[in-house]
Scaffold this motif. Structure first.
Motif, PDB file in Angstrom:
ATOM      1  N   SER A  17       0.941  -1.173  -0.026  1.00 18.77           N
ATOM      2  CA  SER A  17       0.052  -0.147  -0.074  1.00 18.77           C
ATOM      3  C   SER A  17       0.922   1.213  -0.041  1.00 18.77           C
ATOM      4  O   SER A  17       0.553   2.114  -0.904  1.00 18.77           O
ATOM      5  N   GLU A  18       1.827   1.168   0.810  1.00 22.37           N
ATOM      6  CA  GLU A  18       2.935   2.397   0.780  1.00 22.37           C
ATOM      7  C   GLU A  18       3.504   2.666  -0.572  1.00 22.37           C
ATOM      8  O   GLU A  18       3.779   3.635  -1.143  1.00 22.37           O
ATOM      9  N   PHE A  19       3.945   1.545  -1.008  1.00 25.88           N
ATOM     10  CA  PHE A  19       4.663   1.413  -2.356  1.00 25.88           C
ATOM     11  C   PHE A  19       3.671   2.134  -3.533  1.00 25.88           C
ATOM     12  O   PHE A  19       4.094   2.988  -4.535  1.00 25.88           O
ATOM     13  N   PHE A  20       2.440   1.779  -3.607  1.00 25.33           N
ATOM     14  CA  PHE A  20       1.592   2.340  -4.454  1.00 25.33           C
ATOM     15  C   PHE A  20       1.078   3.762  -4.275  1.00 25.33           C
ATOM     16  O   PHE A  20       0.910   4.565  -5.246  1.00 25.33           O
ATOM     17  N   ASP A  21       0.925   4.085  -3.028  1.00 27.25           N
ATOM     18  CA  ASP A  21       0.768   5.516  -2.624  1.00 27.25           C
ATOM     19  C   ASP A  21       1.649   6.380  -3.045  1.00 27.25           C
ATOM     20  O   ASP A  21       1.647   7.463  -3.605  1.00 27.25           O
ATOM     21  N   ALA A  22       3.208   5.982  -2.625  1.00 26.30           N
ATOM     22  CA  ALA A  22       4.174   6.580  -3.292  1.00 26.30           C
ATOM     23  C   ALA A  22       4.572   6.825  -4.859  1.00 26.30           C
ATOM     24  O   ALA A  22       4.820   7.901  -5.366  1.00 26.30           O
ATOM     25  N   ALA A  23       4.103   5.586  -5.240  1.00 30.86           N
ATOM     26  CA  ALA A  23       4.306   5.643  -6.925  1.00 30.86           C
ATOM     27  C   ALA A  23       3.038   6.616  -7.718  1.00 30.86           C
ATOM     28  O   ALA A  23       3.248   6.678  -8.721  1.00 30.86           O
ATOM     29  N   LEU A  24       2.051   6.662  -6.994  1.00 27.98           N
ATOM     30  CA  LEU A  24       0.897   7.383  -7.477  1.00 27.98           C
ATOM     31  C   LEU A  24       0.935   8.761  -6.753  1.00 27.98           C
ATOM     32  O   LEU A  24      -0.085   9.454  -7.172  1.00 27.98           O
ATOM     33  N   SER A  25       1.979   9.343  -6.097  1.00 29.98           N
ATOM     34  CA  SER A  25       2.073  10.675  -5.649  1.00 29.98           C
ATOM     35  C   SER A  25       2.803  11.147  -6.413  1.00 29.98           C
ATOM     36  O   SER A  25       3.911  10.794  -7.097  1.00 29.98           O
ATOM     37  N   PHE A  26       2.836  12.793  -6.390  1.00 30.65           N
ATOM     38  CA  PHE A  26       3.938  13.773  -7.284  1.00 30.65           C
ATOM     39  C   PHE A  26       5.095  13.610  -6.520  1.00 30.65           C
ATOM     40  O   PHE A  26       5.398  13.429  -5.100  1.00 30.65           O
ATOM     41  N   ALA A  28       6.542  11.313  -8.459  1.00 28.46           N
ATOM     42  CA  ALA A  28       6.797   9.882  -8.962  1.00 28.46           C
ATOM     43  C   ALA A  28       5.743   9.431  -9.954  1.00 28.46           C
ATOM     44  O   ALA A  28       5.758   8.647 -10.912  1.00 28.46           O
ATOM     45  N   VAL A  29       4.306  10.040  -9.721  1.00 32.98           N
ATOM     46  CA  VAL A  29       3.115   9.426 -10.726  1.00 32.98           C
ATOM     47  C   VAL A  29       3.622  10.258 -12.135  1.00 32.98           C
ATOM     48  O   VAL A  29       2.970   9.225 -13.132  1.00 32.98           O
ATOM     49  N   LEU A  30       4.473  10.920 -12.194  1.00 32.04           N
ATOM     50  CA  LEU A  30       4.714  11.697 -13.591  1.00 32.04           C
ATOM     51  C   LEU A  30       5.550  10.567 -14.471  1.00 32.04           C
ATOM     52  O   LEU A  30       5.371  10.587 -15.722  1.00 32.04           O
ATOM     53  N   PHE A  31       6.009   9.745 -13.782  1.00 33.71           N
ATOM     54  CA  PHE A  31       6.882   8.738 -14.515  1.00 33.71           C
ATOM     55  C   PHE A  31       6.381   7.395 -14.390  1.00 33.71           C
ATOM     56  O   PHE A  31       6.898   6.504 -15.012  1.00 33.71           O
ATOM     57  N   SER A  32       5.454   7.263 -13.657  1.00 31.14           N
ATOM     58  CA  SER A  32       4.817   5.773 -13.384  1.00 31.14           C
ATOM     59  C   SER A  32       4.174   5.471 -14.554  1.00 31.14           C
ATOM     60  O   SER A  32       4.164   4.313 -15.166  1.00 31.14           O
ATOM     61  N   PHE A  33       3.361   6.287 -15.082  1.00 29.25           N
ATOM     62  CA  PHE A  33       2.591   6.090 -16.329  1.00 29.25           C
ATOM     63  C   PHE A  33       3.461   5.838 -17.504  1.00 29.25           C
ATOM     64  O   PHE A  33       3.153   4.905 -18.421  1.00 29.25           O
ATOM     65  N   ALA A  34       4.445   6.507 -17.573  1.00 32.40           N
ATOM     66  CA  ALA A  34       5.314   6.427 -18.689  1.00 32.40           C
ATOM     67  C   ALA A  34       6.281   5.097 -18.475  1.00 32.40           C
ATOM     68  O   ALA A  34       6.499   4.714 -19.730  1.00 32.40           O
ATOM     69  N   LEU A  35       6.530   4.618 -17.423  1.00 35.70           N
ATOM     70  CA  LEU A  35       7.203   3.442 -17.129  1.00 35.70           C
ATOM     71  C   LEU A  35       6.317   2.319 -17.485  1.00 35.70           C
ATOM     72  O   LEU A  35       6.637   1.204 -18.326  1.00 35.70           O
ATOM     73  N   LEU A  36       4.910   2.431 -17.627  1.00 38.76           N
ATOM     74  CA  LEU A  36       3.919   1.296 -18.087  1.00 38.76           C
ATOM     75  C   LEU A  36       3.703   1.419 -19.562  1.00 38.76           C
ATOM     76  O   LEU A  36       4.057   0.352 -20.125  1.00 38.76           O
ATOM     77  N   VAL A  37       4.312   2.567 -20.168  1.00 40.76           N
ATOM     78  CA  VAL A  37       4.168   2.420 -21.726  1.00 40.76           C
ATOM     79  C   VAL A  37       5.506   2.003 -22.047  1.00 40.76           C
ATOM     80  O   VAL A  37       5.450   1.135 -22.927  1.00 40.76           O
ATOM     81  N   VAL A  38       6.642   2.047 -21.522  1.00 38.77           N
ATOM     82  CA  VAL A  38       7.942   1.552 -21.766  1.00 38.77           C
ATOM     83  C   VAL A  38       7.840  -0.005 -21.775  1.00 38.77           C
ATOM     84  O   VAL A  38       8.357  -0.621 -22.426  1.00 38.77           O
ATOM     85  N   ALA A  39       7.220  -0.538 -20.535  1.00 34.43           N
ATOM     86  CA  ALA A  39       7.220  -1.857 -20.326  1.00 34.43           C
ATOM     87  C   ALA A  39       6.295  -2.685 -21.471  1.00 34.43           C
ATOM     88  O   ALA A  39       6.645  -3.624 -22.046  1.00 34.43           O
ATOM     89  N   GLY A  40       5.077  -1.797 -21.901  1.00 33.56           N
ATOM     90  CA  GLY A  40       4.301  -2.516 -22.841  1.00 33.56           C
ATOM     91  C   GLY A  40       4.993  -2.454 -24.163  1.00 33.56           C
ATOM     92  O   GLY A  40       4.756  -3.363 -24.884  1.00 33.56           O
ATOM     93  N   GLY A 104      12.678   9.315  -3.673  1.00 37.07           N
ATOM     94  CA  GLY A 104      12.565  10.402  -3.078  1.00 37.07           C
ATOM     95  C   GLY A 104      11.207  10.894  -2.559  1.00 37.07           C
ATOM     96  O   GLY A 104      11.130  11.561  -1.365  1.00 37.07           O
ATOM     97  N   SER A 105      10.260  10.447  -3.091  1.00 33.93           N
ATOM     98  CA  SER A 105       8.843  10.528  -2.474  1.00 33.93           C
ATOM     99  C   SER A 105       8.648   9.768  -1.103  1.00 33.93           C
ATOM    100  O   SER A 105       8.069  10.330  -0.374  1.00 33.93           O
ATOM    101  N   VAL A 106       9.337   8.578  -1.032  1.00 31.12           N
ATOM    102  CA  VAL A 106       9.217   7.937   0.283  1.00 31.12           C
ATOM    103  C   VAL A 106      10.136   8.646   1.357  1.00 31.12           C
ATOM    104  O   VAL A 106       9.676   8.758   2.417  1.00 31.12           O
ATOM    105  N   LEU A 107      11.200   9.241   1.003  1.00 29.72           N
ATOM    106  CA  LEU A 107      12.199   9.882   1.894  1.00 29.72           C
ATOM    107  C   LEU A 107      11.564  11.144   2.402  1.00 29.72           C
ATOM    108  O   LEU A 107      11.526  11.493   3.753  1.00 29.72           O
ATOM    109  N   VAL A 108      10.726  11.717   1.668  1.00 32.39           N
ATOM    110  CA  VAL A 108      10.023  13.160   2.052  1.00 32.39           C
ATOM    111  C   VAL A 108       8.590  12.937   2.468  1.00 32.39           C
ATOM    112  O   VAL A 108       8.173  13.928   2.879  1.00 32.39           O
ATOM    113  N   ARG A 109       8.217  11.748   2.658  1.00 29.33           N
ATOM    114  CA  ARG A 109       6.890  11.768   2.912  1.00 29.33           C
ATOM    115  C   ARG A 109       6.777  11.817   4.576  1.00 29.33           C
ATOM    116  O   ARG A 109       7.378  11.527   5.158  1.00 29.33           O
ATOM    117  N   GLY A 110       5.717  12.884   4.679  1.00 29.04           N
ATOM    118  CA  GLY A 110       5.445  13.245   5.969  1.00 29.04           C
ATOM    119  C   GLY A 110       6.459  14.180   6.752  1.00 29.04           C
ATOM    120  O   GLY A 110       6.339  14.691   7.963  1.00 29.04           O
TER     121      GLY A 110
END
Length: 241
Positions: A17-26, A28-40, A104-110
């Protein structure tokens, strides 16, 4: 054992849950969807054999080959990331930017209030972009030895080739012709005929549809080729007349 397994599973769910929260937060979210395109994209490459240099192929705009050093590949080369297929470079950039931004998103969270967190998130974004560029540039250097060095296509490659006129006439400001490159591919290019040559054509029209011409120069400012009437010589082994 049941309680231990339950606790382990609960801890795993929390981490996911923490992983997905970090991946879908600013940011990281800017690159998460791009990463899905790259994987596809790379999945399609592996499954159907799509060429991994798709981004290096220039679209035919009807005006000939792309400007030398232009396009997305030219931008990467100007950034010091050229020498390998653009898809490989872009994939490396996205993967590294995603990983750094996620970390970085995980480190600065909170950390701090809303304003401080927003400032830190923007700082993480720029840090991710810088780290991705540095990391990709480091990897591109050895990868250049893997991929063969191919000269960038240039419009000037057509100079010296014959073409076939495809418009009713050709003049100083109008005309198109079909030219066949050395690799067998053909393109419709913009051509022009000097005013001094027009008087030599049939009925004063100069080159007409279906006639052959020789490309003798390229006008970079007008993005067109200068042509002159030219008849192909007969084959050397042809029948004697």
């Amino acid at each position: 054992m049941g309680l231990v397994d339950h606790a382990i599973n609960a801890e795993k769910r929390i981490h996911m849950s923490e992983f997905f929260d970090a991946a879908l937060s600013f940011p990281a979210v800017l690159f998460s969807f791009a990463l899905l395109v790259v994987a596809g994209y790379w999945a399609v490459v592996l499954l159907v054999g799509l060429g991994f240099d798709a981004l290096d192929a220039d679209a035919d705009t009807g005006a000939g080959a792309d400007v030398e050093g232009g396009g997305f590949g030219g931008f990467l080369a100007a950034s010091g990331l050229g020498g390998v297929p653009a898809t490989v470079t872009l994939s490396l950039l996205i993967c590294m930017a995603w990983f750094v931004s996620l970390t970085g998103s995980v480190l600065v969270r909170g950390v701090g209030g809303a304003v401080v967190h927003a400032v830190l998130a923007v700082a993480v974004l720029f840090a991710a972009l810088a780290a991705a560029w540095l990391g990709t540039r480091t990897l591109v250097v050895p990868l250049r030895r893997v991929f063969p060095s191919v000269a960038e296509p240039s419009r000037r490659d057509f100079v010296g080739l014959m073409c076939v006129i495809r418009t009713v006439r050709v003049g100083p400001g109008f005309g198109q012709a079909e030219v066949t490159a050395a690799d067998g591919s053909s393109a419709i290019v913009q051509v022009r005929q000097p005013s001094a040559d027009l008087a030599g054509g049939a009925d004063g029209m100069g080159l007409t549809a279906g006639s052959t011409a020789l490309i003798f120069d390229y006008d970079a400012a007008g993005e067109c080729f200068w042509v002159m009437p030219y008849e192909a010589p007969p084959p050397l082994d042809g029948p004697a007349t």
